[in-house]
Every structure is written in structure tokens, then in C-alpha cells.
Design a protein around this motif. Structure first.
Motif, mmCIF file in Angstrom:
data_model
loop_
_atom_site.group_PDB
_atom_site.id
_atom_site.type_symbol
_atom_site.label_atom_id
_atom_site.label_comp_id
_atom_site.label_asym_id
_atom_site.label_seq_id
_atom_site.Cartn_x
_atom_site.Cartn_y
_atom_site.Cartn_z
ATOM 1 N N ASP A 28 -3.166 7.035 2.692
ATOM 2 C CA ASP A 28 -3.129 8.145 1.747
ATOM 3 C C ASP A 28 -2.354 9.286 2.380
ATOM 4 N N ALA A 45 0.811 -1.224 0.000
ATOM 5 C CA ALA A 45 0.000 0.000 0.000
ATOM 6 C C ALA A 45 0.842 1.271 0.000
ATOM 7 N N GLY A 96 -8.645 -0.741 1.772
ATOM 8 C CA GLY A 96 -7.854 0.419 1.392
ATOM 9 C C GLY A 96 -6.665 0.578 2.293
ATOM 10 N N GLY A 97 -5.586 1.100 1.777
ATOM 11 C CA GLY A 97 -4.343 1.223 2.521
ATOM 12 C C GLY A 97 -4.224 2.544 3.240
ATOM 13 N N ARG A 123 -9.595 8.492 1.248
ATOM 14 C CA ARG A 123 -8.739 9.214 0.307
ATOM 15 C C ARG A 123 -9.159 10.680 0.319
ATOM 16 N N ALA A 163 -11.084 6.010 -4.881
ATOM 17 C CA ALA A 163 -10.066 6.965 -5.350
ATOM 18 C C ALA A 163 -10.773 8.175 -5.934
ATOM 19 N N HIS A 175 -14.547 -1.205 -2.359
ATOM 20 C CA HIS A 175 -13.204 -1.169 -1.780
ATOM 21 C C HIS A 175 -12.270 -0.282 -2.590
ATOM 22 N N TRP A 176 -11.259 0.279 -1.927
ATOM 23 C CA TRP A 176 -10.203 1.091 -2.549
ATOM 24 C C TRP A 176 -10.753 2.274 -3.342
ATOM 25 N N GLY A 211 -10.339 3.006 4.323
ATOM 26 C CA GLY A 211 -10.006 3.213 2.916
ATOM 27 C C GLY A 211 -10.122 4.657 2.474
ATOM 28 N N ASN A 242 -4.970 -5.347 4.191
ATOM 29 C CA ASN A 242 -5.837 -4.223 3.868
ATOM 30 C C ASN A 242 -6.687 -4.576 2.662
ATOM 31 N N ASP A 243 -7.869 -5.115 2.920
ATOM 32 C CA ASP A 243 -8.757 -5.509 1.842
ATOM 33 C C ASP A 243 -9.558 -4.332 1.293
#
Length: 167
Positions: free
Chosen positions: A74, A20, A71-72, A120, A167, A164-165, A118, A68-69
């Protein structure tokens, strides 16, 4: 055409599993998560050299998840903060929250979003998008101001759909 690389730099050389990564807006340092086998932590490394710094290793009651399924982490658009997810040891996704910590040198973490993961930042740093895990029911996608307030759901939990994740 396949990309070509003029220079590849190994930024971590430990036995940990690094994942990540996020590059600072000025391109001078990278934040990443590293799983040592006993816990995961937020690390920062300057690309010009020097030792990596563990920003969360001294926190006895706050643990970034080892996987981290959703989100990591930022880095804020101004490079002053790192967003990361953490909770008690072996926390379930519903027990995790989003924290911020000073960057790139660390400091005391501050809880920003209870239950949200997760996260951002928007490119201008005024808003956040994050996921509220809902288990098998699905996840909701939420937009809030930069401090986590004025949150509103933009994608509600529905039919087991997961977001998930973001952006």
C-alpha cells in the motif's frame, strides 16, 4: 455496459511476474511486487516513463514473499511511504512483518508491525488495518495508529475464518 479504454499503458516489460500494484495518490507512479523467479521485490515505476526502480533488491536479509495470499502493498495517502510485507527467506506467514520504505525513491526500510501483514492505511493516514495470521485457527483483523501502536483487535480469531486483503 462493459468498460472502454481510451489508453492502455504497459508499465513493466520484464520476465518477472508483476502483481499487487498500487497507484500513488497523485497518479504519477505505481508501486508493485515483482517475482523474478528467485525472489520477489518492491518496485516503483513512474508512469511518464523511465526505468523501474527496485526498492528492496539490495536487502540481503529481508525478502517480500513470492506469493501474497493475505495482502500486497500500500502507498501512504501523502505518497511518502510504501507498506510491504517481508521476512527471512522462505518465511511462513507467522514469520512475516510489515515494513515501510520511503517513496517513490526508496531508502532504508523500517519495521512497522511485527507479525502483521496485509496492512492498509486509512484515507487520512492516521490509522492502519492489518491481519494477524493464525493458521488453521483463522486470522484476526487489527486496527492501530499510523505507527502501528495502540493496536486493538476488531475481528478476533474464530472458527478458521480468514480475513485476507483488508481495505
Amino acid at each position: 455496459d462493459a468498460p472502454t479504454f481510451t489508453r492502455v499503458t504497459k508499465f513493466a516489460a520484464t520476465d518477472a511476474t508483476e502483481f499487487a500494484p498500487a497507484l500513488s495518490p497523485d497518479g504519477k507512479w505505481i508501486a508493485y511486487l515483482a517475482d523474478s523467479g528467485t525472489r520477489s521485490d518492491v518496485w516503483v515505476k513512474f508512469l511518464t516513463g523511465g526505468e523501474a526502480m527496485n526498492l528492496t533488491g539490495g536487502l540481503a536479509d529481508l525478502f517480500p514473499p513470492r506469493r501474497n495470499d493475505i495482502g500486497g502493498l500500500d502507498i501512504s495517502p501523502d505518497g511518502s511511504q510504501v507498506l510491504f510485507v517481508a521476512g527471512p527467506p522462505e518465511a511462513t506467514p507467522a514469520q512475516l512483518s510489515t515494513y515501510v520504505i520511503g517513496a517513490p525513491l526508496g531508502g532504508a526500510p523500517r519495521k512497522l508491525i511485527v507479525g502483521g501483514v496485509g496492512a492498509r492505511w486509512s484515507p487520512d493516514g492516521t490509522r492502519l488495518v492489518y491481519v494477524t495470521p493464525g493458521g488453521s485457527a483463522g486470522d484476526s483483523l487489527v486496527v492501530a495508529d499510523a505507527e502501528g501502536g495502540n493496536a486493538h483487535v476488531v475481528v478476533p480469531v474464530s472458527g478458521g475464518v480468514h480475513a485476507h486483503w483488508p481495505a
